[in-house]
Motif scaffolding. Sequence first.
Motif, mmCIF file in Angstrom:
data_model
loop_
_atom_site.group_PDB
_atom_site.id
_atom_site.type_symbol
_atom_site.label_atom_id
_atom_site.label_comp_id
_atom_site.label_asym_id
_atom_site.label_seq_id
_atom_site.Cartn_x
_atom_site.Cartn_y
_atom_site.Cartn_z
ATOM 1 N N GLN A 159 16.787 -3.482 78.328
ATOM 2 C CA GLN A 159 17.602 -2.275 78.232
ATOM 3 C C GLN A 159 18.225 -1.965 79.593
ATOM 4 O OE1 GLN A 159 18.062 -0.482 75.339
ATOM 5 N NE2 GLN A 159 16.792 -1.972 74.234
ATOM 6 N N ILE A 160 19.526 -1.755 79.613
ATOM 7 C CA ILE A 160 20.246 -1.523 80.860
ATOM 8 C C ILE A 160 21.169 -0.324 80.701
ATOM 9 C CG2 ILE A 160 21.986 -2.472 82.450
ATOM 10 C CD1 ILE A 160 20.857 -5.264 81.627
ATOM 11 N N TYR A 161 21.223 0.502 81.744
ATOM 12 C CA TYR A 161 22.195 1.590 81.811
ATOM 13 C C TYR A 161 23.151 1.292 82.954
ATOM 14 C CZ TYR A 161 24.365 6.089 82.676
ATOM 15 O OH TYR A 161 25.300 7.090 82.872
ATOM 16 N N THR A 162 24.443 1.409 82.682
ATOM 17 C CA THR A 162 25.424 1.081 83.713
ATOM 18 C C THR A 162 26.596 2.048 83.685
ATOM 19 O OG1 THR A 162 26.841 -0.693 84.596
ATOM 20 C CG2 THR A 162 26.655 -0.552 82.200
ATOM 21 N N GLU A 163 27.165 2.279 84.855
ATOM 22 C CA GLU A 163 28.364 3.094 85.002
ATOM 23 C C GLU A 163 29.379 2.294 85.815
ATOM 24 O OE1 GLU A 163 27.401 6.774 86.837
ATOM 25 O OE2 GLU A 163 25.869 7.335 85.357
ATOM 26 N N PHE A 164 30.606 2.248 85.345
ATOM 27 C CA PHE A 164 31.639 1.496 86.058
ATOM 28 C C PHE A 164 33.022 1.941 85.617
ATOM 29 C CE2 PHE A 164 30.614 -0.899 82.225
ATOM 30 C CZ PHE A 164 31.875 -1.218 81.696
ATOM 31 N N ARG A 165 34.001 1.544 86.405
ATOM 32 C CA ARG A 165 35.409 1.746 86.053
ATOM 33 C C ARG A 165 36.025 0.388 85.776
ATOM 34 N NH1 ARG A 165 39.113 5.556 85.964
ATOM 35 N NH2 ARG A 165 41.321 5.081 86.275
ATOM 36 N N ASN A 166 36.705 0.289 84.648
ATOM 37 C CA ASN A 166 37.388 -0.950 84.282
ATOM 38 C C ASN A 166 38.848 -0.840 84.717
ATOM 39 O OD1 ASN A 166 38.657 -3.121 82.977
ATOM 40 N ND2 ASN A 166 37.175 -3.102 81.311
ATOM 41 N N LEU A 167 39.222 -1.603 85.723
ATOM 42 C CA LEU A 167 40.574 -1.519 86.270
ATOM 43 C C LEU A 167 41.616 -2.129 85.340
ATOM 44 C CD1 LEU A 167 39.774 -2.512 89.972
ATOM 45 C CD2 LEU A 167 39.968 -0.216 89.002
ATOM 46 N N SER A 168 41.188 -2.910 84.352
ATOM 47 C CA SER A 168 42.151 -3.536 83.442
ATOM 48 C C SER A 168 42.716 -2.534 82.437
ATOM 49 C CB SER A 168 41.499 -4.703 82.692
ATOM 50 O OG SER A 168 40.645 -4.249 81.657
ATOM 51 N N ASN A 169 41.998 -1.430 82.191
ATOM 52 C CA ASN A 169 42.511 -0.406 81.282
ATOM 53 C C ASN A 169 42.370 1.007 81.850
ATOM 54 O OD1 ASN A 169 39.764 0.068 81.065
ATOM 55 N ND2 ASN A 169 39.588 -0.744 78.978
ATOM 56 N N ASN A 170 41.906 1.088 83.125
ATOM 57 C CA ASN A 170 41.755 2.370 83.819
ATOM 58 C C ASN A 170 40.852 3.341 83.058
ATOM 59 O OD1 ASN A 170 43.462 1.789 86.090
ATOM 60 N ND2 ASN A 170 45.229 2.013 84.733
ATOM 61 N N GLN A 171 39.753 2.796 82.510
ATOM 62 C CA GLN A 171 38.791 3.612 81.780
ATOM 63 C C GLN A 171 37.471 3.642 82.549
ATOM 64 O OE1 GLN A 171 39.314 5.196 78.713
ATOM 65 N NE2 GLN A 171 41.458 4.531 78.740
ATOM 66 N N ASP A 172 36.801 4.806 82.501
ATOM 67 C CA ASP A 172 35.462 4.946 83.067
ATOM 68 C C ASP A 172 34.431 4.848 81.945
ATOM 69 O OD1 ASP A 172 35.985 5.451 85.907
ATOM 70 O OD2 ASP A 172 36.969 7.279 85.184
ATOM 71 N N TYR A 173 33.322 4.154 82.230
ATOM 72 C CA TYR A 173 32.319 3.918 81.200
ATOM 73 C C TYR A 173 30.928 4.293 81.703
ATOM 74 C CZ TYR A 173 35.910 1.154 78.844
ATOM 75 O OH TYR A 173 37.066 0.745 78.225
ATOM 76 N N CYS A 174 30.151 4.883 80.806
ATOM 77 C CA CYS A 174 28.714 5.064 80.983
ATOM 78 C C CYS A 174 28.074 4.460 79.731
ATOM 79 C CB CYS A 174 28.350 6.538 81.111
ATOM 80 S SG CYS A 174 29.103 7.367 82.525
ATOM 81 N N LEU A 175 27.430 3.314 79.874
ATOM 82 C CA LEU A 175 26.997 2.546 78.717
ATOM 83 C C LEU A 175 25.506 2.245 78.750
ATOM 84 C CD1 LEU A 175 29.843 -0.145 78.530
ATOM 85 C CD2 LEU A 175 29.682 1.988 77.235
ATOM 86 N N ASP A 176 24.918 2.244 77.564
ATOM 87 C CA ASP A 176 23.566 1.735 77.367
ATOM 88 C C ASP A 176 23.689 0.358 76.724
ATOM 89 O OD1 ASP A 176 21.748 4.028 78.115
ATOM 90 O OD2 ASP A 176 23.068 5.026 76.666
ATOM 91 N N LEU A 177 23.152 -0.653 77.396
ATOM 92 C CA LEU A 177 23.244 -2.036 76.934
ATOM 93 C C LEU A 177 21.882 -2.528 76.459
ATOM 94 C CD1 LEU A 177 25.696 -1.620 78.880
ATOM 95 C CD2 LEU A 177 25.501 -4.021 79.487
ATOM 96 N N THR A 178 21.892 -3.325 75.404
ATOM 97 C CA THR A 178 20.671 -3.925 74.881
ATOM 98 C C THR A 178 20.839 -5.434 74.834
ATOM 99 O OG1 THR A 178 20.167 -1.987 73.522
ATOM 100 C CG2 THR A 178 19.067 -4.039 72.943
ATOM 101 N N LEU A 179 19.912 -6.143 75.447
ATOM 102 C CA LEU A 179 19.936 -7.598 75.445
ATOM 103 C C LEU A 179 19.297 -8.107 74.159
ATOM 104 C CD1 LEU A 179 20.252 -10.418 76.787
ATOM 105 C CD2 LEU A 179 18.033 -10.004 77.884
ATOM 106 N N VAL A 180 20.016 -8.965 73.448
ATOM 107 C CA VAL A 180 19.517 -9.571 72.215
ATOM 108 C C VAL A 180 19.525 -11.084 72.386
ATOM 109 C CG1 VAL A 180 19.839 -9.838 69.725
ATOM 110 C CG2 VAL A 180 20.393 -7.661 70.830
ATOM 111 N N LEU A 181 18.342 -11.690 72.433
ATOM 112 C CA LEU A 181 18.229 -13.140 72.578
ATOM 113 C C LEU A 181 18.340 -13.792 71.208
ATOM 114 C CD1 LEU A 181 15.280 -13.279 75.148
ATOM 115 C CD2 LEU A 181 17.731 -13.518 75.610
ATOM 116 N N GLU A 182 19.297 -14.693 71.049
ATOM 117 C CA GLU A 182 19.502 -15.373 69.779
ATOM 118 C C GLU A 182 18.857 -16.762 69.768
ATOM 119 O OE1 GLU A 182 23.659 -15.381 68.857
ATOM 120 O OE2 GLU A 182 23.937 -13.326 69.562
#
Length: 203
Positions: free
Chosen positions: A56-79
């Motif tokens: 489980q990961i929490y991350t905050e970043f700005r995506n310069l390709s679309n000028n959007q700010d994100y605060c996301l909760d990520l979940t790793l799923v091993l296939e």
Amino acid sequence: MTTETPPSANEDKAWVTIQTTLRPEKLREFCRDLERLYRINPYLEFRSWKTTAPGQIYTEFRNLSNNQDYCLDLTLVLESDNAFSMRYAQGVKAATRFEIQATGLGSSLTITDDYSRLTGEERAQRLDEVDKSLPAWGQAIFDYLRRHKRWAWIAPWRWYMRRVWVPMKPSARRIVWLLTLITMVEFLFFVFVALIWWLEHRS
């Protein structure tokens, strides 16, 4: 070498494939460092990357390709040994999938952005939120792996790349590269002038 399919309003997936000369097990080892993998993207300016629980990961970043700010909760799923996904709890993107395949020359890494969370109509209305950095990310990973193969045997280089270069903002990396280039040009000019002086005084 990379090949890519950019997203559009009518697609629910976009992908890029990076061809490498690494053996599959080496590429798997590289991909285990998820923070480095994401920070290599030249369009993402990270403010935070925290592991909140196993997978489980929490991350905050700005995506310069679309000028959007994100605060996301990520979940790793091993296939499988060669495939895993990062699922997003927020945003238009449902997941990013990574798949490693053996090739005749080494291995390949395919990164697929999945937008199936939204219907085609919803996606068209929120097209400005679509991540347009995928082709550049693929190229950046290809370039990183090529440099890594050439210079990884040098311990200071490994330390610099992991501890200094990777945490840098993309703009800082460009500035460092420009300053390095200017320094090299100035040094070569100094050597050239010194050589002329030496030749003149020798005669």
